[in-house]
Design an enzyme around this catalytic site. Structure first.
Site, PDB file in Angstrom:
ATOM      1  N   GLU A 158      -1.454 -11.214  10.359  1.00 31.85           N
ATOM      2  CA  GLU A 158      -1.796 -12.588  10.008  1.00 31.85           C
ATOM      3  C   GLU A 158      -0.579 -13.474  10.237  1.00 31.85           C
ATOM      4  O   GLU A 158       0.522 -12.990  10.527  1.00 31.85           O
ATOM      5  CB  GLU A 158      -2.264 -12.670   8.553  1.00 31.85           C
ATOM      6  CG  GLU A 158      -3.526 -11.861   8.281  1.00 31.85           C
ATOM      7  CD  GLU A 158      -4.030 -12.018   6.854  1.00 31.85           C
ATOM      8  OE1 GLU A 158      -3.453 -12.835   6.097  1.00 31.85           O
ATOM      9  OE2 GLU A 158      -4.996 -11.316   6.502  1.00 31.85           O
ATOM     10  N   ALA A 161       1.786 -12.472   7.650  1.00 28.23           N
ATOM     11  CA  ALA A 161       1.740 -11.043   7.312  1.00 28.23           C
ATOM     12  C   ALA A 161       1.754 -10.236   8.604  1.00 28.23           C
ATOM     13  O   ALA A 161       0.714  -9.816   9.093  1.00 28.23           O
ATOM     14  CB  ALA A 161       0.499 -10.721   6.484  1.00 28.23           C
ATOM     15  N   SER A 163       4.878  -7.687   9.882  1.00 28.37           N
ATOM     16  CA  SER A 163       5.410  -6.407   9.404  1.00 28.37           C
ATOM     17  C   SER A 163       5.133  -6.213   7.919  1.00 28.37           C
ATOM     18  O   SER A 163       5.002  -5.085   7.441  1.00 28.37           O
ATOM     19  CB  SER A 163       6.917  -6.348   9.663  1.00 28.37           C
ATOM     20  OG  SER A 163       7.195  -6.450  11.043  1.00 28.37           O
ATOM     21  N   ILE A 188      -4.358 -11.086  17.950  1.00 28.45           N
ATOM     22  CA  ILE A 188      -5.386 -10.066  18.146  1.00 28.45           C
ATOM     23  C   ILE A 188      -5.637  -9.861  19.638  1.00 28.45           C
ATOM     24  O   ILE A 188      -6.143 -10.753  20.337  1.00 28.45           O
ATOM     25  CB  ILE A 188      -6.687 -10.451  17.422  1.00 28.45           C
ATOM     26  CG1 ILE A 188      -6.410 -10.728  15.948  1.00 28.45           C
ATOM     27  CG2 ILE A 188      -7.728  -9.342  17.595  1.00 28.45           C
ATOM     28  CD1 ILE A 188      -5.672  -9.619  15.225  1.00 28.45           C
ATOM     29  N   ARG A 273       1.495   4.210  18.408  1.00 24.01           N
ATOM     30  CA  ARG A 273       2.812   3.819  18.929  1.00 24.01           C
ATOM     31  C   ARG A 273       3.293   4.679  20.102  1.00 24.01           C
ATOM     32  O   ARG A 273       3.897   4.152  21.041  1.00 24.01           O
ATOM     33  CB  ARG A 273       3.841   3.836  17.796  1.00 24.01           C
ATOM     34  CG  ARG A 273       3.745   2.626  16.896  1.00 24.01           C
ATOM     35  CD  ARG A 273       4.582   2.748  15.649  1.00 24.01           C
ATOM     36  NE  ARG A 273       4.489   1.546  14.829  1.00 24.01           N
ATOM     37  CZ  ARG A 273       4.694   1.496  13.513  1.00 24.01           C
ATOM     38  NH1 ARG A 273       5.005   2.619  12.870  1.00 24.01           N
ATOM     39  NH2 ARG A 273       4.590   0.365  12.861  1.00 24.01           N
ATOM     40  N   GLU A 395       2.865  -3.719  17.824  1.00 21.79           N
ATOM     41  CA  GLU A 395       2.684  -2.472  17.050  1.00 21.79           C
ATOM     42  C   GLU A 395       3.944  -2.110  16.271  1.00 21.79           C
ATOM     43  O   GLU A 395       4.287  -0.934  16.113  1.00 21.79           O
ATOM     44  CB  GLU A 395       2.219  -1.335  17.962  1.00 21.79           C
ATOM     45  CG  GLU A 395       0.884  -1.653  18.597  1.00 21.79           C
ATOM     46  CD  GLU A 395       0.019  -0.454  18.827  1.00 21.79           C
ATOM     47  OE1 GLU A 395       0.190   0.565  18.146  1.00 21.79           O
ATOM     48  OE2 GLU A 395      -0.853  -0.547  19.703  1.00 21.79           O
ATOM     49  N   GLY A 396       4.609  -3.137  15.766  1.00 17.80           N
ATOM     50  CA  GLY A 396       5.831  -2.957  14.994  1.00 17.80           C
ATOM     51  C   GLY A 396       7.047  -3.195  15.851  1.00 17.80           C
ATOM     52  O   GLY A 396       7.251  -2.483  16.839  1.00 17.80           O
TER      53      GLY A 396
END
Length: 411
Positions: A158, A161, A163, A188, A273, A395-396
């Site tokens: 988000e 929001a 990590s 997204i 990952r 993805e981080g």
């Protein structure tokens, strides 16, 4: 040393060392896989290389330039049944191991990052269903994703929001046999293309991350795409903001139990990952391959510049980094199949982090090898560079990956 003992040690080493090493450390036995592709995987890699060069590469420039979903490339992937690789065979898929899936992603990314992402994202959206979903959800959604008739997205992040997943504001309020979903999700992938969205929302705002639940939400139930981003790279893969306003989601579309969403989200990322690492390796390999051909064809001072030792050293370092990254990615992927609850979180974070950092480093050097030509849009290096950058972020971020690795080591 006694000859009998020598013979025994020789037989022991020949039999077991190619498979694994057991290292005694801190009173525990750590098992380190020595990974090698089997013959089937090597053949698949060769087939994928030919397919990507012939069917995907010709569309790559236009996909990037037009910022449109690579439908032609996607349809070519369907002829190879590539979406089925990550889906269990009992639900219409091929049930391929994760190393084979990584090979597929790498070879696609080697010629077109955006196309590789189309194969990654539906699998990401379905990982929660495959691992934690009910039989009803698996039977309803997995066959269509496996056949390519449907695509899926993963809706976790988000605006405030990323990590910090526990800070999400999207809510799902129980109303009889439904949940009423309200909120917005950012960044997204496949927004506006996907038929389903795996959405994480607060079912109990008083419990922090323990109050998050996961749902499969169909686009036709009222999912809205507020905007699409204009991005630096991966321009053929749409990324956007998705809005949920009083979207009614059947209770049976909840994945797992209420409050299990955070665990599902983290477990999903652990499993996805490593294939981002494979994507990064593919981009790096594509850049190196192109640069190597250029060095052999470009003449200066009466000789191909491939004969200049300074450039040879750069190529050697680039190739070594790629091979090291590939090995770590394969190891992480093999853990998804064999040991997902033990070392995967750490090794997967390492693989994604190291491979994406390697990709950026290699592509920058590859561009340098082309000199001024590498800086123009007439050559693919600038596209490789733009595509590689996101692998360090999504993805981080790699900073988060380092936090994951450090916590696993330091406790």
């Amino acid at each position: 040393m006694n000859q009998t003992i020598c013979n025994y040690l020789e037989r022991y080493c020949r039999k077991f060392l190619p498979i694994l090493f057991r290292i005694r450390l801190s009173g525990k036995i750590h098992v380190v896989s020595v990974f090698q592709l089997n013959e089937e995987q090597r053949q698949f890699a060769s087939i994928m290389r030919e397919f990507a060069e012939a069917k995907i590469a010709p569309h790559a420039v236009e996909v990037d330039k037009s910022e449109t979903f690579p439908w032609n490339s996607y349809k070519e992937c369907l002829t190879m049944e590539l979406p089925s690789l990550g889906v269990p065979s009992e639900y219409g898929g091929s049930g391929a191991d994760h190393v084979t899936q990584a090979i597929m992603v790498e070879e696609l990314a080697r010629v077109c990052g955006s196309t590789s992402l189309t194969m990654l994202i539906s699998k990401l959206g379905m990982i929660p269903v495959i691992n934690w979903g009910s039989k009803y959800l698996k039977e309803k959604y997995l066959p269509n994703v496996a056949s390519g008739k449907a695509q899926a997205s993963y809706a976790l992040s988000e605006a405030d929001a990323g990590s910090d997943v526990a800070s999400m504001k999207t809510t799902a309020v129980r109303d009889g046999d439904f949940y009423i979903l309200n909120g917005a999700k950012y960044w997204i992938t496949n927004a506006g293309i996907s038929d389903t969205y795996t959405v994480f929302a607060k079912t109990d705002s008083t419990k922090g991350h323990r109050g998050i639940s996961a749902f499969v939400v169909e686009a036709k139930w009222g999912v809205k795409v507020a905007k699409l981003e204009h991005k630096l790279g991966m321009r053929g893969s749409p990324t956007g903001e998705v809005i949920f306003e009083d979207v009614r989601v059947p209770v049976e579309n909840r994945i797992g139990d209420e409050g299990q969403g955070f665990y599902i989200a983290m477990g999903t990322l652990d499993r996805s990952r490593p294939t981002i690492g494979a994507q990064a390796v593919g981009i790096a390999q594509g850049a190196l391959d192109y640069a190597a051909q250029y060095l052999k064809s470009r003449n200066q001072f009466g000789h191909p510049i491939a004969e200049f030792q300074g450039l040879q050293f750069m190529v050697a370092d680039m190739a070594t980094k790629i091979e090291a990254a590939r090995g770590l990615v394969y190891r992480a992927c093999s853990l998804i199949d064999s040991d997902p609850e033990n070392e995967l979180s750490k090794i997967g974070a390492m693989a994604k982090m190291f491979a994406s950092d390697t990709s950026m480093s290699v592509v920058v050097d590859a561009l340098q090898l082309l000199g001024g030509y590498g800086y123009t849009t007439d050559f693919p290096m600038e596209r490789f560079l733009r595509d590689a950058k996101i692998t360090q972020i999504y993805e981080g971020t790699n900073q988060i990956q380092r936090v994951v690795v450090a916590k696993k080591i330091l406790g």
